[in-house]
Design a protein around this motif. Structure first.
Motif, PDB file in Angstrom:
ATOM      1  N   ASP A 255       1.747  -0.661  -4.664  1.00 43.24           N
ATOM      2  CA  ASP A 255       1.388  -0.673  -3.247  1.00 43.24           C
ATOM      3  C   ASP A 255       1.385  -2.109  -2.722  1.00 43.24           C
ATOM      4  O   ASP A 255       0.850  -3.020  -3.371  1.00 43.24           O
ATOM      5  N   SER A 256       2.017  -2.315  -1.570  1.00 44.62           N
ATOM      6  CA  SER A 256       2.007  -3.616  -0.867  1.00 44.62           C
ATOM      7  C   SER A 256       2.604  -4.756  -1.684  1.00 44.62           C
ATOM      8  O   SER A 256       2.355  -5.925  -1.386  1.00 44.62           O
ATOM      9  N   GLY A 279       5.671   2.314  -4.042  1.00 43.38           N
ATOM     10  CA  GLY A 279       4.292   2.445  -3.596  1.00 43.38           C
ATOM     11  C   GLY A 279       4.099   2.356  -2.093  1.00 43.38           C
ATOM     12  O   GLY A 279       5.018   2.038  -1.321  1.00 43.38           O
ATOM     13  N   VAL A 280       2.874   2.601  -1.674  1.00 45.73           N
ATOM     14  CA  VAL A 280       2.493   2.546  -0.263  1.00 45.73           C
ATOM     15  C   VAL A 280       2.765   1.140   0.291  1.00 45.73           C
ATOM     16  O   VAL A 280       2.316   0.140  -0.278  1.00 45.73           O
TER      17      VAL A 280
END
Length: 426
Positions: A255-256, A279-280
């Motif tokens: 994520d990020s 990922g997000v």
């Protein structure tokens, strides 16, 4: 003569043999002592003469060391090994999937110029007073998402920051709940807490605390952060890390991981055989990103994965089954060309998210549906190739999925009709 040769051979075997427990040797900046000759493990006992002669030493503890042709896993830092080493500025523990590392009492005590320490996820235990008296120690980096076994090992320096891995969303809470870290007010997630550094500066964290050796990209090293027009092209999905022969599988983008990276221009993950998850917000806001290629193993794109990538013009997805995706994954449905396997063209077009792309083409030399031979046009030659396949005179595998023109999973007369309709403008 034969006797002399035998003696020389035996002498060479003796030299190559493992050292006995308690034997010592020096490699580079460090002194070592054999801890277990049967398991080929060693302790680090301190700085060598060469290490002591260096100023502002940025020390790297290797995962393995080779002596007389024998490979040893580094398993412990001995008591008081580096105590009072005033030239020691930083310490980085390298990751080893084949051995835990234990840091014994007072190992780095009173290293008064030590400013930061990086622990790999293979760091298993840190005993009492390991860093007592390190008055300048401000930054700690832990790649391990689950806590190592720790005692009162830290100096209670004001303003100390603990950086923990981004690979697990609960890492900060886990460290903060441990009484050994409760005095540290600043505990933050950071891509700087990592195990591996890819050659292009990509940072990799160990996915979990088992021996499956799966890696997750968590960000970029600061030294690579200002590289213009950066391309991220990992070339293998299962291989070796550095000179140590440790195996890995690259399985996800965290994520990020590259959130807001305006220097990233292209991504090619086509050679990764185990990469499954983006990922997000992994690449959200990468406004220079123009080309993306995802491999055949990708299964899931989480929310906002490529949201705000306004320069994205060409996206290739090699997965035969459309990956799970959210509408927020992209914001350029009208301007990005989506290229997918010819056999899955229909599935992508009918997908709730992937079908939002206005321009979806089959993967091939030109991306034109019906262009079986990839010569940049759809004509009678393509129809003849399909007819030859139906007569058993050619094989669909020779055409990289382009023969299944209508994307129904088989090559039959309907594909011939599809080519004819394309030629006629229907």
């Amino acid at each position: 003569m034969k006797k002399l040769s035998l003696l020389l051979f035996l002498a060479m075997v003796s030299i190559m043999a493992s050292a006995a427990t308690g034997d010592t040797f020096t490699v580079g900046d460090l002194n070592y002592e054999v801890f277990n000759e049967d398991r080929n493990t060693v302790d680090v006992t301190g700085l060598s003469a060469a290490g002591k002669a260096k100023s502002d030493l940025a020390l790297v503890i290797p995962p393995v060391v080779t002596h007389n042709g024998v490979r040893y896993n580094v398993s412990r830092i001995q008591e008081t090994a580096f105590s009072n080493s005033s030239n020691l500025k930083s310490v980085t523990f390298s990751y080893n999937p084949d051995s835990w590392v234990i840091i014994l009492q007072g190992a780095f005590a009173f290293c008064t110029n030590l400013t930061y320490v990086r622990f790999a996820s293979s760091t298993y235990s840190i005993l009492s007073t390991a860093f007592i008296g390190c008055s300048k120690l401000k930054d700690f980096y832990f790649a391990r998402t689950t806590l190592p076994i720790v005692y009162d090992f830290l100096p209670r320096n004001v303003g100390m920051t603990l950086y923990v891995s981004k690979a697990d969303p609960n890492t900060v809470e886990r460290y903060r709940a441990n009484e050994k870290f409760d005095f540290i007010k600043n505990i933050v997630k950071s891509s700087l807490a990592y195990d591996f550094r890819w050659e292009d500066g990509a940072l990799m964290a160990w996915k979990d605390n088992t021996y499956n050796r799966d890696l997750v990209m968590v960000g970029w090293d600061r030294t690579a952060g200002l590289v213009q027009d950066r391309a991220f092209v990992p070339l293998c999905g299962s291989g070796t890390y550095g000179a140590y022969g440790n195996k890995y599988n690259f399985v996800a983008i965290a994520d990020s991981a590259c959130l807001g990276d305006t220097y990233l221009k292209s991504i090619d993950l086509s050679q990764l055989t185990r990469m499954e998850t983006i990922g997000v917000s992994a690449f959200s806001g990468c406004t220079s990103l123009s080309t993306v290629v995802l491999g055949s193993s990708v299964k899931t794109l989480l929310a906002n994965a490529f949201n705000g990538c306004t320069a994205l013009t060409d996206l290739t997805v090699n997965a035969q089954t459309p990956p799970i995706a959210f509408a927020s994954c992209f914001t350029t449905y009208e301007t990005t060309t989506l290229r997918v396997p010819a056999a899955a063209l229909s599935a992508y077009k009918n997908h709730a998210v992937w079908g939002k792309f206005l321009n979806i083409k089959a993967i091939g030399k030109d991306g034109l549906p019906g262009d079986v031979n990839g010569d940049d046009v759809v004509d009678v030659t393509d129809a003849n190739i399909l007819i030859n396949m139906l007569l058993g005179k050619d094989n669909a595998s020779n055409y990289n999925g382009r023969a299944d023109v209508n994307g129904d999973g088989t090559v039959d007369v309907s594909d011939v009709n599809e080519v004819l309709n394309i030629m006629l403008g229907k």
